[in-house]
Design a protein around this motif. Sequence first.
Motif, short mmCIF file in Angstrom:
data_model
loop_
_atom_site.label_atom_id
_atom_site.label_comp_id
_atom_site.label_asym_id
_atom_site.label_seq_id
_atom_site.Cartn_x
_atom_site.Cartn_y
_atom_site.Cartn_z
N GLU A 36 -86.91 -27.93 -52.92
CA GLU A 36 -85.51 -27.91 -53.56
C GLU A 36 -84.83 -29.18 -54.10
N LYS A 39 -86.71 -30.28 -57.33
CA LYS A 39 -86.25 -29.65 -58.56
C LYS A 39 -84.92 -30.33 -58.90
N ASP A 40 -84.00 -30.63 -57.68
CA ASP A 40 -82.60 -31.05 -58.09
C ASP A 40 -82.65 -32.62 -58.47
N THR A 41 -83.74 -33.26 -58.29
CA THR A 41 -83.76 -34.62 -58.77
C THR A 41 -84.29 -34.45 -60.22
N LEU A 42 -85.20 -33.57 -60.50
CA LEU A 42 -85.70 -33.43 -61.73
C LEU A 42 -84.57 -33.09 -62.78
N ARG A 43 -83.75 -32.03 -62.17
CA ARG A 43 -82.54 -31.45 -62.98
C ARG A 43 -81.70 -32.67 -63.40
N LEU A 44 -81.50 -33.46 -62.32
CA LEU A 44 -80.67 -34.78 -62.34
C LEU A 44 -81.09 -35.67 -63.41
N THR A 45 -82.59 -36.09 -63.35
CA THR A 45 -82.95 -36.97 -64.22
C THR A 45 -82.97 -36.65 -65.63
N ALA A 46 -83.27 -35.16 -65.89
CA ALA A 46 -82.93 -34.69 -67.33
C ALA A 46 -81.54 -34.68 -67.77
N ASP A 47 -80.63 -34.51 -66.77
CA ASP A 47 -79.41 -34.73 -67.26
C ASP A 47 -78.56 -35.98 -67.62
#
Length: 192
Positions: A36, A39-47
């Motif tokens: 989890e 996934k959150d870190t990947l989402r943060l990086t993309a944002d």
Amino acid sequence: MSLFDDLNRFLENRLEEFIRNNPHLELQALEEQLREQEKDTLRLTADLQLEEKRLQQQILNIAQDIQLWHERVEKAKSHGRDDLAKAAQEREASLLRQGNQIWGQMEGVKQRITKSKELLLQIQKRRQEVQTKAAEAKAARANYQAQSRWETSSWSQSSNPNLYSGSDPLEEKFKRWETDEELERMKRNLDR
């Protein structure tokens, strides 16, 4: 409210005890948490990368506006319109300050992207370690279960040696003795 707090504490303690008694479940829970976080870190990086692109576009737009106002300053000066040249210089200076401010924001976003990528690598490394430990725990558990089955079957065999082998010397002696006794009894009955 105290009853609910006590019940909640009791359930948390029981859950912690259960997890301590079943370490493979703790590893699974930890792996899920790490998944989890990943996934959150990947989402943060993309944002953050989208934010960086947005800021870059703003800087390009401001740069074009600065160029436009710089040309207007030069044009007004060349035509002797100092009043317009002064106003255009103020606008150009304002745009430069705005561009510098957005540039600073973009640099901050870039640093956050770098840190989030470092965090992602740490999470992935930790997750790999947990997966390795989980595999080791699974192998150890399987080995323990296999050994327990072997010990149980060995104990069963040693407690009753005739169970699996067809020949038991003591059993053979008793059968011979009982057969001899039966023959002797039959001889005596015939002799009468």
